[in-house]
Design a protein around this motif. Structure first.
Motif, PDB file in Angstrom:
ATOM      1  N   ALA A 176       0.390  -1.103   0.129  1.00 10.23           N
ATOM      2  CA  ALA A 176       0.114  -0.134   0.093  1.00 10.23           C
ATOM      3  C   ALA A 176       0.759   1.583   0.097  1.00 10.23           C
ATOM      4  O   ALA A 176       0.562   1.820  -0.729  1.00 10.23           O
ATOM      5  N   GLN A 177       1.933   1.079   0.210  1.00 13.43           N
ATOM      6  CA  GLN A 177       2.985   2.635   0.637  1.00 13.43           C
ATOM      7  C   GLN A 177       3.444   2.805  -0.351  1.00 13.43           C
ATOM      8  O   GLN A 177       4.285   3.170  -0.607  1.00 13.43           O
ATOM      9  N   HIS A 178       4.083   1.841  -1.118  1.00 15.71           N
ATOM     10  CA  HIS A 178       4.631   1.654  -2.800  1.00 15.71           C
ATOM     11  C   HIS A 178       5.561   2.298  -2.816  1.00 15.71           C
ATOM     12  O   HIS A 178       6.379   2.899  -3.025  1.00 15.71           O
ATOM     13  N   ARG A 179       6.025   1.224  -1.839  1.00 14.86           N
ATOM     14  CA  ARG A 179       7.882   1.232  -1.053  1.00 14.86           C
ATOM     15  C   ARG A 179       8.840   0.058  -1.872  1.00 14.86           C
ATOM     16  O   ARG A 179       9.605   0.111  -1.606  1.00 14.86           O
ATOM     17  N   TRP A 180       7.807  -0.363  -2.380  1.00 16.86           N
ATOM     18  CA  TRP A 180       8.427  -1.616  -3.082  1.00 16.86           C
ATOM     19  C   TRP A 180      10.099  -0.686  -3.942  1.00 16.86           C
ATOM     20  O   TRP A 180       9.455  -0.389  -5.205  1.00 16.86           O
ATOM     21  N   ARG A 181      10.759  -2.389  -4.192  1.00 19.67           N
ATOM     22  CA  ARG A 181      12.241  -1.878  -4.766  1.00 19.67           C
ATOM     23  C   ARG A 181      12.440  -2.989  -5.265  1.00 19.67           C
ATOM     24  O   ARG A 181      13.078  -4.007  -4.482  1.00 19.67           O
ATOM     25  N   ARG A 182      12.472  -2.847  -6.682  1.00 15.46           N
ATOM     26  CA  ARG A 182      13.435  -4.791  -6.942  1.00 15.46           C
ATOM     27  C   ARG A 182      14.685  -4.632  -6.324  1.00 15.46           C
ATOM     28  O   ARG A 182      15.211  -5.832  -5.904  1.00 15.46           O
ATOM     29  N   THR A 183      16.046  -3.254  -6.295  1.00 18.30           N
ATOM     30  CA  THR A 183      16.763  -3.424  -5.397  1.00 18.30           C
ATOM     31  C   THR A 183      16.845  -3.973  -4.363  1.00 18.30           C
ATOM     32  O   THR A 183      17.476  -4.594  -3.969  1.00 18.30           O
ATOM     33  N   GLU A 184      15.732  -4.303  -3.750  1.00 16.23           N
ATOM     34  CA  GLU A 184      16.241  -4.364  -1.802  1.00 16.23           C
ATOM     35  C   GLU A 184      15.073  -5.587  -1.260  1.00 16.23           C
ATOM     36  O   GLU A 184      15.414  -6.600  -0.997  1.00 16.23           O
ATOM     37  N   MET A 185      14.717  -6.682  -2.838  1.00 16.13           N
ATOM     38  CA  MET A 185      13.866  -8.032  -2.308  1.00 16.13           C
ATOM     39  C   MET A 185      14.650  -8.366  -2.655  1.00 16.13           C
ATOM     40  O   MET A 185      15.909  -9.209  -2.514  1.00 16.13           O
ATOM     41  N   ILE A 186      14.524  -9.823  -1.575  1.00 15.13           N
ATOM     42  CA  ILE A 186      14.963 -11.109  -1.736  1.00 15.13           C
ATOM     43  C   ILE A 186      14.721 -12.677  -2.513  1.00 15.13           C
ATOM     44  O   ILE A 186      13.292 -12.936  -2.536  1.00 15.13           O
ATOM     45  N   VAL A 187      15.686 -11.832  -3.805  1.00 10.31           N
ATOM     46  CA  VAL A 187      15.222 -13.194  -5.442  1.00 10.31           C
ATOM     47  C   VAL A 187      15.366 -14.393  -5.266  1.00 10.31           C
ATOM     48  O   VAL A 187      15.825 -15.242  -3.686  1.00 10.31           O
ATOM     49  N   ALA A 188      14.565 -14.938  -6.069  1.00 11.29           N
ATOM     50  CA  ALA A 188      14.196 -16.472  -5.857  1.00 11.29           C
ATOM     51  C   ALA A 188      16.087 -17.376  -6.038  1.00 11.29           C
ATOM     52  O   ALA A 188      16.766 -17.857  -5.043  1.00 11.29           O
ATOM     53  N   ALA A 189      17.200 -16.744  -6.479  1.00 16.31           N
ATOM     54  CA  ALA A 189      18.009 -17.210  -6.188  1.00 16.31           C
ATOM     55  C   ALA A 189      19.779 -16.904  -5.309  1.00 16.31           C
ATOM     56  O   ALA A 189      19.493 -17.718  -4.486  1.00 16.31           O
ATOM     57  N   GLU A 190      18.996 -16.088  -4.286  1.00 12.99           N
ATOM     58  CA  GLU A 190      19.429 -15.999  -2.941  1.00 12.99           C
ATOM     59  C   GLU A 190      18.872 -16.506  -2.031  1.00 12.99           C
ATOM     60  O   GLU A 190      19.422 -17.115  -1.436  1.00 12.99           O
ATOM     61  N   ILE A 191      17.353 -16.717  -2.721  1.00 14.45           N
ATOM     62  CA  ILE A 191      16.750 -18.291  -1.535  1.00 14.45           C
ATOM     63  C   ILE A 191      17.235 -19.858  -1.428  1.00 14.45           C
ATOM     64  O   ILE A 191      17.518 -19.765  -0.391  1.00 14.45           O
ATOM     65  N   LEU A 192      17.949 -19.652  -2.404  1.00 18.28           N
ATOM     66  CA  LEU A 192      17.891 -21.472  -3.263  1.00 18.28           C
ATOM     67  C   LEU A 192      19.433 -21.400  -2.307  1.00 18.28           C
ATOM     68  O   LEU A 192      20.023 -22.597  -2.081  1.00 18.28           O
ATOM     69  N   ALA A 193      20.002 -19.672  -2.690  1.00 23.13           N
ATOM     70  CA  ALA A 193      21.468 -20.650  -2.629  1.00 23.13           C
ATOM     71  C   ALA A 193      21.233 -20.638  -1.152  1.00 23.13           C
ATOM     72  O   ALA A 193      22.103 -20.871  -0.330  1.00 23.13           O
ATOM     73  N   ALA A 194      21.157 -19.537  -0.450  1.00 25.45           N
ATOM     74  CA  ALA A 194      20.395 -20.003   1.520  1.00 25.45           C
ATOM     75  C   ALA A 194      20.225 -20.758   2.059  1.00 25.45           C
ATOM     76  O   ALA A 194      20.570 -21.953   2.852  1.00 25.45           O
ATOM     77  N   LEU A 195      19.051 -21.932   1.586  1.00 27.28           N
ATOM     78  CA  LEU A 195      18.605 -23.139   1.239  1.00 27.28           C
ATOM     79  C   LEU A 195      20.001 -24.849   1.031  1.00 27.28           C
ATOM     80  O   LEU A 195      20.042 -25.289   1.855  1.00 27.28           O
ATOM     81  N   GLU A 196      20.162 -24.012   0.198  1.00 26.42           N
ATOM     82  CA  GLU A 196      21.685 -25.333  -0.660  1.00 26.42           C
ATOM     83  C   GLU A 196      23.050 -25.337   0.104  1.00 26.42           C
ATOM     84  O   GLU A 196      24.195 -26.236   0.013  1.00 26.42           O
ATOM     85  N   ARG A 197      22.810 -24.322   1.213  1.00 25.47           N
ATOM     86  CA  ARG A 197      24.294 -23.825   2.458  1.00 25.47           C
ATOM     87  C   ARG A 197      23.880 -25.632   3.109  1.00 25.47           C
ATOM     88  O   ARG A 197      24.536 -26.093   4.328  1.00 25.47           O
TER      89      ARG A 197
END
Length: 332
Positions: free
Chosen positions: A199-220
């Motif tokens: 609702a605040q329209h504060r989303w920024r793509r550069t700040e989001m956690i993307v799928a590649a990061e999620i998978l990399a963290a899990l694969e550790r």
């Protein structure tokens, strides 16, 4: 009555209907709405229980809808929820009926909802740590969510899926912890990329956690291999965990969009058809409904609304604009 398909110009056919029952919510998650909440829809604009059942019935009988998911806001705050589920189940005995919820209060009504005809639930849960949960949701309600999940399992509302959003600097270190817990409890975990629907329209793509990061963290900590079954129109990309049978999913709406296989259409709490989660246009069914339109006339309006669906959500386009409505007023 003749069944028509909710098809668009790109050959996609919508068979999965997401129905928002309210824009109200009893949490204030930081990625969704401000601490003070929002200005809710006026009561007179919100569809009545009977109107919801009638519109969903039109979708089922005339337009080929085969799956219905009730969303919000938070659908459990809608007092007539059991009756709505019961009415929709009567309209479609073979429908897949599910509910997306934060699970507050689910411990009290899980059995009632199952008896009314609900098949399963998706529960939003971003952290198992009370302090982190409170930081994100702005409420001290983690135990209520966990009790709701347990009640859903006892009521056989499964498979139970748990949806988690990872936020940079808040809970982005907690993915493996969530996955270990979900496997132990028998829940199916899905990580969702944060989408531009706040609702605040504060989303920024550069700040989001993307799928590649999620998978990399899990694969550790885990060995992940692509699940064999075809994904089809399912939003989650599934991976076997340590060879299976447990899986984990990633819904990468932003970085790995699946628009080409989308089979979803949305109905808002005030009776507007949205042919895409990120659409900036809506088609009004409520006015026609209240003006006395027949089921066939309403179905015709719905078919026209779907013809205007775009090829994709366009988040990567420099001209992309967030929808005016936030997620809480659209429904997931």
């Amino acid at each position: 009555m003749t069944t028509r398909a909710l098809g668009d110009r790109y050959g996609r056919v919508a068979t999965d209907l997401r129905v928002s029952l309210t824009d109200r919510c009893n949490l204030r998650c930081s990625y969704c709405m401000p601490p003070e909440g929002l200005e809710w829809l006026p009561d007179e604009t919100v569809l009545t229980d009977d109107e919801v059942v009638r519109l969903v019935g039109i979708g089922v009988r005339l337009l080929g809808i085969r799956e219905v998911r009730f969303t919000g806001g938070e659908p459990l705050v809608r007092r007539g929820l059991p009756g709505i589920i019961r009415g929709v189940r009567e309209a479609g005995p073979d429908l897949q009926l599910s509910l997306t919820t934060n699970a507050l209060g689910l411990s009290r009504v899980a059995g009632t909802l199952a008896q009314a005809g609900l098949d399963r639930v998706n529960v939003s849960l971003d952290s198992l740590r009370p302090e982190t949960f409170a930081q994100i949701a702005r409420r001290q309600r983690l135990e209520d969510v966990l009790e709701g999940l347990a009640a859903a399992r006892a009521a056989d509302l499964g498979p139970i899926k748990v949806n988690a959003v990872l936020l940079r600097g808040v809970n982005d270190d907690q993915g493996p912890e969530l996955l270990r817990w979900a496997i132990a409890e028998g829940y199916q975990l899905r990580f969702i990329e944060q989408m531009p629907l706040d609702a605040q329209h504060r989303w920024r793509r550069t700040e989001m956690i993307v799928a590649a990061e999620i998978l990399a963290a899990l694969e550790r900590e885990f060995t992940l291999t692509p699940a064999r079954e075809p994904r089809g129109s399912a939003p989650a990309e599934l991976f076997l965990v340590d060879g299976g049978p447990a899986t984990v999913g990633v819904i990468a709406s932003v970085t790995r969009p699946f628009c080409g296989d989308c089979d979803r259409v949305r109905l808002t709490a005030d009776g507007q058809v949205r042919n895409c989660l990120f659409a900036r246009e809506e088609s009004d069914l409520r006015t026609a409904l209240r003006a006395g339109a027949s089921d066939e006339q309403i179905a015709d309006r719905w078919v026209v609304a779907m013809r205007g669906k775009r090829a994709g959500h366009g988040i990567d386009d420099p001209t992309f604009l967030q929808p005016d409505r936030p997620m809480s007023a659209i429904g997931g």
